[in-house]
Design a protein around this motif. Structure first.
Motif, PDB file in Angstrom:
ATOM      1  N   ILE A  80       1.330  -2.653  -6.409  1.00 12.17           N
ATOM      2  CA  ILE A  80       0.694  -2.943  -5.131  1.00 12.17           C
ATOM      3  C   ILE A  80       0.014  -1.656  -4.715  1.00 12.17           C
ATOM      4  CG2 ILE A  80       1.010  -3.578  -2.715  1.00 12.17           C
ATOM      5  CD1 ILE A  80       3.568  -5.048  -3.539  1.00 12.17           C
ATOM      6  N   GLY A  81      -1.288  -1.685  -4.574  1.00 11.39           N
ATOM      7  CA  GLY A  81      -2.019  -0.471  -4.230  1.00 11.39           C
ATOM      8  C   GLY A  81      -2.430  -0.442  -2.776  1.00 11.39           C
ATOM      9  N   GLY A  82      -2.212   0.701  -2.137  1.00 14.10           N
ATOM     10  CA  GLY A  82      -2.732   0.938  -0.804  1.00 14.10           C
ATOM     11  C   GLY A  82      -1.921   0.392   0.343  1.00 14.10           C
ATOM     12  N   LEU A  83      -0.884  -0.374   0.079  1.00 14.28           N
ATOM     13  CA  LEU A  83      -0.072  -0.945   1.151  1.00 14.28           C
ATOM     14  C   LEU A  83       1.364  -0.466   1.044  1.00 14.28           C
ATOM     15  CD1 LEU A  83      -1.273  -4.651   0.919  1.00 14.28           C
ATOM     16  CD2 LEU A  83      -2.000  -2.943   2.581  1.00 14.28           C
ATOM     17  N   PRO A  84       1.973  -0.152   2.172  1.00 11.05           N
ATOM     18  CA  PRO A  84       3.400   0.167   2.112  1.00 11.05           C
ATOM     19  C   PRO A  84       4.154  -1.049   1.572  1.00 11.05           C
ATOM     20  CG  PRO A  84       2.492   0.700   4.272  1.00 11.05           C
ATOM     21  CD  PRO A  84       1.438  -0.061   3.523  1.00 11.05           C
ATOM     22  N   ASN A  85       5.134  -0.813   0.730  1.00 12.48           N
ATOM     23  CA  ASN A  85       5.900  -1.917   0.150  1.00 12.48           C
ATOM     24  C   ASN A  85       7.327  -1.462  -0.133  1.00 12.48           C
ATOM     25  OD1 ASN A  85       6.096  -1.003  -2.796  1.00 12.48           O
ATOM     26  ND2 ASN A  85       3.898  -0.822  -2.362  1.00 12.48           N
ATOM     27  N   ASN A  86       8.145  -2.365  -0.578  1.00 14.55           N
ATOM     28  CA  ASN A  86       9.555  -2.052  -0.821  1.00 14.55           C
ATOM     29  C   ASN A  86       9.939  -2.132  -2.299  1.00 14.55           C
ATOM     30  OD1 ASN A  86       9.506  -4.816  -1.183  1.00 14.55           O
ATOM     31  ND2 ASN A  86      11.290  -5.215   0.090  1.00 14.55           N
ATOM     32  N   LEU A  87       8.979  -1.997  -3.202  1.00 14.55           N
ATOM     33  CA  LEU A  87       9.279  -2.116  -4.632  1.00 14.55           C
ATOM     34  C   LEU A  87      10.294  -1.076  -5.094  1.00 14.55           C
ATOM     35  CD1 LEU A  87       5.777  -2.918  -6.157  1.00 14.55           C
ATOM     36  CD2 LEU A  87       7.700  -4.469  -5.817  1.00 14.55           C
TER      37      LEU A  87
END
Length: 90
Positions: free
Chosen positions: A26-33
């Motif tokens: 996931i590019g450019g977005l905060p995420n929880n990976l």
């Protein structure tokens, strides 16, 4: 999108989930990976019997630092993607 993993054993399903999370981008977005990866790979989670107290008990192991701003490289890729879309090339 959602990642789902099935396998004959819990250990194999968790291994597949770990691989899937590592490959997911996931590019450019905060995420929880990264958080999910740490949870799936944690020994207590792998053993099973996890309760809602897992996150409190293992906070130091699974917590992640706050998201960093996008890098110039990522911003350039995003701009290029928007340009391609605007020009009807993707």
């Amino acid at each position: 999108a959602m990642v789902r993993c099935r396998a004959p054993t819990r250990a194999e399903a968790l291994r597949r989930m770990s691989v899937s999370l590592k490959e997911y981008q996931i590019g450019g977005l905060p995420n929880n990976l990264e958080f999910l990866q740490r949870c799936v790979e944690h020994p207590a989670f792998q053993q099973g019997g996890v309760t809602t107290g897992f996150l409190v008990e293992h906070e130091a192991d699974v917590s992640i630092p706050p998201p960093q701003p996008p890098t110039p490289h990522l911003l350039a890729l995003a701009a290029f993607s928007l340009l391609l879309k605007r020009e009807g090339m993707c």
